[in-house]
Write a protein that holds these residues in place. Structure first.
Motif, PDB file in Angstrom:
ATOM      1  N   ILE B 412       0.799  -1.218   0.000  1.00 26.39           N
ATOM      2  CA  ILE B 412       0.000   0.000   0.000  1.00 26.39           C
ATOM      3  C   ILE B 412       0.834   1.271   0.000  1.00 26.39           C
ATOM      4  O   ILE B 412       0.616   2.170  -0.812  1.00 26.39           O
ATOM      5  CB  ILE B 412      -0.985  -0.034   1.196  1.00 26.39           C
ATOM      6  N   GLU B 413       1.816   1.330   0.883  1.00 26.58           N
ATOM      7  CA  GLU B 413       2.556   2.595   0.975  1.00 26.58           C
ATOM      8  C   GLU B 413       3.377   2.863  -0.283  1.00 26.58           C
ATOM      9  O   GLU B 413       3.534   3.993  -0.726  1.00 26.58           O
ATOM     10  CB  GLU B 413       3.445   2.638   2.240  1.00 26.58           C
ATOM     11  N   GLU B 414       3.837   1.755  -0.916  1.00 25.85           N
ATOM     12  CA  GLU B 414       4.607   1.944  -2.145  1.00 25.85           C
ATOM     13  C   GLU B 414       3.701   2.373  -3.287  1.00 25.85           C
ATOM     14  O   GLU B 414       4.080   3.195  -4.120  1.00 25.85           O
ATOM     15  CB  GLU B 414       5.355   0.666  -2.497  1.00 25.85           C
ATOM     16  N   ALA B 415       2.507   1.808  -3.298  1.00 22.05           N
ATOM     17  CA  ALA B 415       1.549   2.199  -4.324  1.00 22.05           C
ATOM     18  C   ALA B 415       1.260   3.690  -4.204  1.00 22.05           C
ATOM     19  O   ALA B 415       1.169   4.412  -5.197  1.00 22.05           O
ATOM     20  CB  ALA B 415       0.267   1.399  -4.164  1.00 22.05           C
ATOM     21  N   GLU B 416       1.144   4.138  -2.955  1.00 21.83           N
ATOM     22  CA  GLU B 416       0.853   5.548  -2.702  1.00 21.83           C
ATOM     23  C   GLU B 416       1.987   6.432  -3.224  1.00 21.83           C
ATOM     24  O   GLU B 416       1.761   7.443  -3.883  1.00 21.83           O
ATOM     25  CB  GLU B 416       0.653   5.735  -1.192  1.00 21.83           C
ATOM     26  N   ARG B 417       3.218   5.997  -2.914  1.00 25.28           N
ATOM     27  CA  ARG B 417       4.385   6.761  -3.401  1.00 25.28           C
ATOM     28  C   ARG B 417       4.397   6.789  -4.927  1.00 25.28           C
ATOM     29  O   ARG B 417       4.619   7.818  -5.537  1.00 25.28           O
ATOM     30  CB  ARG B 417       5.690   6.109  -2.897  1.00 25.28           C
ATOM     31  N   GLY B 418       4.139   5.614  -5.520  1.00 25.78           N
ATOM     32  CA  GLY B 418       4.151   5.505  -6.974  1.00 25.78           C
ATOM     33  C   GLY B 418       3.111   6.427  -7.606  1.00 25.78           C
ATOM     34  O   GLY B 418       3.359   7.077  -8.612  1.00 25.78           O
ATOM     35  N   ALA B 424       2.629  13.590 -10.376  1.00 26.27           N
ATOM     36  CA  ALA B 424       3.541  14.697 -10.660  1.00 26.27           C
ATOM     37  C   ALA B 424       3.981  14.646 -12.118  1.00 26.27           C
ATOM     38  O   ALA B 424       3.972  15.659 -12.821  1.00 26.27           O
ATOM     39  CB  ALA B 424       4.761  14.608  -9.732  1.00 26.27           C
ATOM     40  N   ALA B 425       4.297  13.430 -12.566  1.00 27.84           N
ATOM     41  CA  ALA B 425       4.742  13.296 -13.961  1.00 27.84           C
ATOM     42  C   ALA B 425       3.616  13.658 -14.914  1.00 27.84           C
ATOM     43  O   ALA B 425       3.827  14.311 -15.939  1.00 27.84           O
ATOM     44  CB  ALA B 425       5.209  11.862 -14.206  1.00 27.84           C
ATOM     45  N   HIS B 426       2.424  13.238 -14.502  1.00 26.28           N
ATOM     46  CA  HIS B 426       1.250  13.487 -15.333  1.00 26.28           C
ATOM     47  C   HIS B 426       1.021  14.990 -15.495  1.00 26.28           C
ATOM     48  O   HIS B 426       0.791  15.485 -16.592  1.00 26.28           O
ATOM     49  CB  HIS B 426       0.043  12.831 -14.668  1.00 26.28           C
ATOM     50  N   GLN B 427       1.111  15.686 -14.378  1.00 22.30           N
ATOM     51  CA  GLN B 427       0.905  17.144 -14.440  1.00 22.30           C
ATOM     52  C   GLN B 427       1.977  17.799 -15.299  1.00 22.30           C
ATOM     53  O   GLN B 427       1.699  18.696 -16.082  1.00 22.30           O
ATOM     54  CB  GLN B 427       0.918  17.738 -13.025  1.00 22.30           C
ATOM     55  N   GLY B 467      -5.229   2.593   0.244  1.00 24.44           N
ATOM     56  CA  GLY B 467      -4.497   2.866  -0.979  1.00 24.44           C
ATOM     57  C   GLY B 467      -5.392   3.334  -2.112  1.00 24.44           C
ATOM     58  O   GLY B 467      -4.922   3.918  -3.083  1.00 24.44           O
ATOM     59  N   ALA B 468      -6.674   3.069  -2.014  1.00 26.35           N
ATOM     60  CA  ALA B 468      -7.572   3.417  -3.097  1.00 26.35           C
ATOM     61  C   ALA B 468      -8.060   4.849  -2.988  1.00 26.35           C
ATOM     62  O   ALA B 468      -8.650   5.385  -3.901  1.00 26.35           O
ATOM     63  CB  ALA B 468      -8.763   2.473  -3.102  1.00 26.35           C
TER      64      ALA B 468
END
Lengths: 215, 497
Positions: B412-418, B424-427, B467-468
């Motif tokens: 979960i926490e890695e998914a959140e970081r990802g 950020a990349a999207h923006q 995470g969702a």
């Protein structure tokens, strides 16, 4: 006589009172060396016999030689290890005997005559007669004829003093058992009284003493 | 009482004292005197029962007609590609009635209890699998059953509590100590001390005082005996290795027992390193010290003062600070080797086996699966390996849900970081990205992916997993990882988490 408990995280032969006491003791930093220091302190001030009571793991983990030496140096008299039956006792009993310490064997209501002989052969100092089939602090009928008969049989089988314990709570219990054994062990009830403060503890000890024949 | 007459001459409690069921320097009967006669009675009765054809025939018939044995030995089709090769055979204990190997032992012990004239059964349980198996055996034989379970586990494994109660067992939550498996065993031992006259304690693993480690191994060796015969039948030779997860160690001992005499068959036990050896773990082989605990002398996770440490594993079945004495012996003699697998690696392996073979393993079993790349690396890509699939994963779905991000199946926490990085990349890219990945996957995959995504993220059951949160789900904009990865599973999958 003082039975000084060294706490263990998993005391499977003890009822809720002693379990909780051991958990509290460990949480507040109690150790085997602390218990030995306490034994030495008691020994400096009192004459009474001191028995170190615990489970195999903390004692063996300390090192049997070191344990025996320091226990003897502290002035304690014997070891009582509830989960070391005679078959496995030698690891501690040997070094303890070499230092002049007694080894207290336990005889339970379930013990067969052949096992009883094995326990007695390994015991010195006194033999601990477990009064009931259960854990410490469980309800006991101190006037149970079967219990008295068991103590009489044990008396016939051994010249060692017999001390009876498990479930003994009050002066009447002591009185009911006094004629059938040489001593009585009170544990859980004293721990509970101790939690109410030193005065309550002193009160109970005095009352229990009143139950003995020689009071 | 139909018990065999109790012999007063118990100078031979299953052998002289120097033969107290010890495995090298491990084993023994370290119990309170009150229990010693019962343990001796068992030690006398067990070998007699095991040598008695009526007993063994009844046991085998129940395993066949009720448990569903023999269990298949399934050759993995696509798993080898992901773990570096090898021919991998899965011993399917997950297909037993109640979903794990535990029932083999419970049927045998309850049969023995009846033979001894015992009228009541007690057991401990951690995750609840052994409790369910014991409750099942008791329902089958009509015996009253009490199961001790740590209060922590009662709340973590609510489903198994319901199963046990449905099966007619009484579940007693244990609040003393750490309120987990080791305390449940303590409570069961205390019950047994008081009830030993009419009660049999069904210990769930190859642990505890003699004769339990020996008896439970023999009752589980059907796993190894079957697997050995099946592999000889299938490929005409013995495997190069047998692999199984180890908590107390019963499924591993059951598999190993048949292969211990075959010196060319390497034995690998897999223990749980939890959050890592520096953190909380259950790695008794790696970090344990010899001690006396739960009636046996074995390796134990303990402090310098000889107090037990709390074990940790994501799989409750491996979450135990001791290990069966025979494993300690196999370890000391070098006959078996023991590898460590972390929580994350086990979670990844759960998914790996599910996707490559269509088998969702228990998290315990997943530890054994996760060790395969290391085993294959050592033995080479031609190696033949039997892995014990000790149980199925249904019981662990709640744990998987709470540890894996429902959308991406990463922690979960890695998914959140990802996701933060992706946003950020999207923006930065001002609106380019996401859609393209889906077009590559094609329309069909998108539809399938969407459904899968909704199911995993719980949008249909109304639950919101941590995470969702914070990521609005829009049709046509699905995470890349939803694509079926069937064709690109690789070793990297095991390292992914």
């Amino acid at each position: 006589m003082l039975e000084l408990g060294v706490p263990f995280s998993d005391p499977t032969a003890d009822g809720p009172t002693i379990q909780a006491a051991m958990t509290r003791a460990l949480a507040s930093g109690a150790t085997l060396s602390g218990a030995l220091a306490l034994a030495a302190e008691v020994r400096r001030r009192f004459e009474l016999p001191i028995v170190l009571f615990s489970y195999a793991n903390p004692l063996i983990s300390y090192g049997p030689e070191r344990l025996s030496r320091e226990t003897a140096e502290a002035g304690a008299d014997a070891l009582l290890v509830v989960d070391l039956p005679p078959e496995h006792a030698e690891v501690l009993r040997g070094p303890a005997s070499a230092r002049g310490l007694g080894w207290v064997g336990l005889v339970a209501p379930t013990t067969t005559p052949a096992r009883r002989a094995r326990v007695l052969a390994a015991s010195s100092g006194f033999v601990y007669a477990v009064s009931l089939t259960g854990v410490t602090g469980a309800p006991l009928d101190p006037s149970d004829p079967a219990l008295h008969a068991g103590l009489a049989t044990l008396r016939g089988a051994s010249s060692l003093p017999i001390v009876v314990g498990f479930g003994v709570r009050k002066a009447e219990d002591v009185r009911a058992l006094a004629g059938h054994a040489d001593g009585v062990v009170v544990g859980s009830a004293l721990v509970e009284a101790g939690q109410r403060g030193p005065a309550a503890l002193g009160e109970l000890v005095k009352s229990l003493r009143g139950g003995t024949l020689r009071a | 009482m139909t018990a065999a007459p109790h012999s007063e001459d118990d100078n031979l409690p299953g052998g002289p004292p120097e033969l107290l069921g010890e495995f090298g320097e491990f084993g023994g009967r370290y119990v309170a005197e009150t229990l010693m006669p019962a343990v001796e009675e068992l030690a006398r009765a067990w070998p007699k029962a095991w040598a008695d054809y009526t007993f063994v025939d009844e046991y085998r018939a129940i395993l066949r007609d009720y448990v569903g044995r023999p269990t298949p030995l399934t050759e993995a089709r696509r798993l080898p590609e992901a773990v570096g090769g090898g021919r991998i055979f899965l011993k399917r204990e997950d297909l037993n009635h109640t979903g794990a190997h535990k029932i083999n032992n419970c049927i045998g012990q309850v049969l023995l209890a009846r033979r001894l004239g015992k009228t009541r059964i007690i057991a401990e349980t951690g995750a609840g699998q052994h409790g369910v198996a014991t409750a099942t055996a008791c329902a089958y034989f009509g015996m009253p059953c009490t199961v001790y379970m740590g209060a922590e586990d009662v709340s973590r494994q609510a489903l198994n509590v319901v199963r046990m109660r449905l099966l007619g067992a009484e579940v007693r939550p244990v609040t003393s100590g750490s309120a987990t498996l080791k305390d449940a065993i303590n409570a069961a031992l205390r019950d047994w001390v008081a009830s030993v006259a009419d009660t049999h304690y069904v210990i769930g693993s190859v642990m505890g005082p003699d004769p339990y480690p020996l008896m439970v191994r023999e009752l589980q060796r059907v796993i190894g005996d079957e697997a050995r015969a099946q592999i000889l039948d299938r490929i005409g030779r013995l495997p190069d290795a047998a692999v199984a997860c180890v908590g107390g160690g019963s499924n591993a001992m059951g598999l190993f027992a048949a292969f211990v005499p075959d010196a060319d068959v390497k034995l690998f036990g897999v223990e749980a390193t939890g959050e890592g050896l520096q953190g909380r773990h259950a790695a008794t082989m790696a970090k344990g010290r010899i001690g006396v605990f739960h009636g046996m002398r074995s390796l134990v996770l303990q402090t310098d003062d000889g107090q037990l440490l709390e074990a940790h594993s994501i799989s409750a079945g491996l979450d135990y600070p001791g290990i069966g004495p025979e494993h300690a012996h196999l370890h000391a003699t070098g006959r078996a080797r023991y590898l460590g697998i972390s929580d994350r690696e086990a979670l990844a392996a759960t998914e790996l086996l599910a996707r490559t073979e269509g088998i969702i393993p228990a998290l315990e079993t997943a530890h054994a699966i996760a060790a395969l790349p290391a085993v294959i690396r050592e033995l080479g890509p031609e190696a033949v390996v039997i892995v014990n699939v000790s149980g199925r994963g249904d019981k662990d779905m709640h744990t998987v849900m709470t540890h894996l991000d429902p959308a991406t199946l990463t922690l979960i926490e890695e998914a959140e970081r990802g996701r933060k990085a992706a946003r950020a990349a999207h923006q930065a890219a001002a609106g380019h990205g996401g859609e393209e990945a889906l077009i590559v996957d094609g329309h069909e995959l998108r539809a399938e992916g969407k459904e899968e995504h909704e199911r995993r993220s719980g949008s249909r059951d109304g639950c919101v997993r941590p995470g969702a949160r914070g990521e609005p789900r829009r049709p046509g904009r699905l995470p890349d990882r939803v694509r079926p990865r069937s064709q690109r599973l690789a070793r990297a999958d095991l390292r992914r988490l």
